[in-house]
Design an enzyme around this catalytic site. Structure first.
Site, PDB file in Angstrom:
ATOM      1  N   ASP A  24       0.789  -1.254   0.000  1.00  0.00           N
ATOM      2  CA  ASP A  24       0.000   0.000   0.000  1.00  0.00           C
ATOM      3  C   ASP A  24       0.814   1.294   0.000  1.00  0.00           C
ATOM      4  O   ASP A  24       0.457   2.264   0.689  1.00  0.00           O
ATOM      5  CB  ASP A  24      -0.963   0.015   1.205  1.00  0.00           C
ATOM      6  CG  ASP A  24      -1.939  -1.151   1.197  1.00  0.00           C
ATOM      7  OD1 ASP A  24      -1.905  -1.955   0.238  1.00  0.00           O
ATOM      8  OD2 ASP A  24      -2.722  -1.269   2.152  1.00  0.00           O
ATOM      9  N   LYS A 129      -6.548  -4.907  -3.008  1.00  0.00           N
ATOM     10  CA  LYS A 129      -7.138  -5.674  -1.908  1.00  0.00           C
ATOM     11  C   LYS A 129      -8.218  -4.834  -1.225  1.00  0.00           C
ATOM     12  O   LYS A 129      -8.012  -3.653  -0.968  1.00  0.00           O
ATOM     13  CB  LYS A 129      -6.056  -6.103  -0.919  1.00  0.00           C
ATOM     14  CG  LYS A 129      -5.302  -4.967  -0.267  1.00  0.00           C
ATOM     15  CD  LYS A 129      -4.201  -5.520   0.625  1.00  0.00           C
ATOM     16  CE  LYS A 129      -3.435  -4.454   1.344  1.00  0.00           C
ATOM     17  NZ  LYS A 129      -4.231  -3.586   2.202  1.00  0.00           N
ATOM     18  N   CYS A 162      -2.215  -2.507   7.728  1.00  0.00           N
ATOM     19  CA  CYS A 162      -2.172  -3.449   6.605  1.00  0.00           C
ATOM     20  C   CYS A 162      -0.916  -4.313   6.583  1.00  0.00           C
ATOM     21  O   CYS A 162      -0.962  -5.463   6.131  1.00  0.00           O
ATOM     22  CB  CYS A 162      -2.351  -2.685   5.297  1.00  0.00           C
ATOM     23  SG  CYS A 162      -4.021  -2.017   5.149  1.00  0.00           S
TER      24      CYS A 162
HETATM   25  C1  C5J Z   1      -3.124   0.617   5.517  1.00  0.00           C
HETATM   26  C2  C5J Z   1      -4.869   1.838   6.610  1.00  0.00           C
HETATM   27  N1  C5J Z   1      -2.600   0.437   4.311  1.00  0.00           N
HETATM   28  N2  C5J Z   1      -4.070   2.336   7.547  1.00  0.00           N
HETATM   29  N3  C5J Z   1      -4.380   1.127   5.568  1.00  0.00           N
HETATM   30  O1  C5J Z   1      -2.503   0.359   6.518  1.00  0.00           O
HETATM   31  O2  C5J Z   1      -6.054   2.032   6.667  1.00  0.00           O
END
Ligand code: C5J
Length: 227
Positions: A24, A129, A162
């Site tokens: 991400d 995802k 994540c």
């Molecule tokens: C991730 C989030 N990528 N913090 N998403 O950690 O909502």
């Protein structure tokens, strides 16, 4: 076989059966003016890891290693976004709302794209995802199994959301997973520190952690295999 100094103890892996998984690293989490910043977070904390991520990605590619990128991104009709995720709390912007970089966490919007410095190259896997974990409701497990991957090296954001969820999913599926300490970050430094501790506690109950320098040193050392 390569071996690197890691915590709680040395981590051994073969490049041909290991994937670098980058979680991400999207504009909306990392760049000023994105979703993360609009929630009041200091995104400079996250952007600080980009140079270290770039060094690891360059070395991994040069060695011919497999790379997987993930994005937290929902379908435009939000049919893959459970109300429990969208309706939680009282944020200024919800998933699917129009934000500073397009609709929040929606595939194809500018904010959901991976930052320019870590753009996927042709042939690398990109997984959208709908959840926190990289395995939930994605083809990742099937892709890794088909490629004979048994080990995963993780980088990305955010550490306690994540990244941690994906490492725990990986552990439950039998992968030996390593998280690069200086290639992951949180908006909350204490959450990052706690996550690193809990992942490697109790003899590496979820996995290992190491620095990018420790990985790069192992990859450039005499044990580097001929492929
Ligand atoms: C991730 C989030 N990528 N913090 N998403 O950690 O909502």
């Amino acid at each position: 076989m390569m071996q690197l100094a890691a915590r709680p103890f040395a981590y051994s892996f073969e490049l041909k059966s290991t994937a670098l998984v980058i979680i991400d690293m999207q504009r909306d989490f990392i760049e000023p003016g994105g979703f993360g910043a609009s929630l009041g977070n200091d995104v400079s904390l996250l952007s600080a890891i980009v140079p270290a991520c770039q060094r690891v990605l360059a070395a991994w590619r040069a060695a011919g290693g497999r790379v997987v990128h993930t994005r937290e991104a929902h379908l435009p009709d939000l049919s893959d976004c459970p109300p429990a995720k969208r309706d939680r709390g009282n944020p200024a912007l919800r998933i699917g709302d129009a934000g500073p970089m397009g609709r929040i966490l929606v595939a194809g919007e500018p904010g959901s794209e991976i930052i320019a410095q870590l753009q996927p190259k042709p042939g690398e896997t990109v997984i959208d995802k709908p959840g926190k974990g990289a395995f939930h409701a994605t083809p990742l497990q099937e892709l890794l199994q088909r490629s004979g991957i048994t080990h995963l090296v993780f980088m990305g954001v955010t550490t306690e959301v994540c990244v941690q969820t994906s490492m725990r999913e990986a552990n439950d599926r039998g992968y030996d997973a390593l998280l690069l300490e200086d290639c992951t970050e949180s908006y909350f430094p204490q959450f990052k520190a706690s996550t690193l501790e809990m992942l490697r506690a109790q003899g590496g109950i979820i996995g290992w952690t190491a620095t990018s320098a420790e990985l790069l040193s192992a990859m450039s050392g005499p044990q580097r295999p001929q492929r």
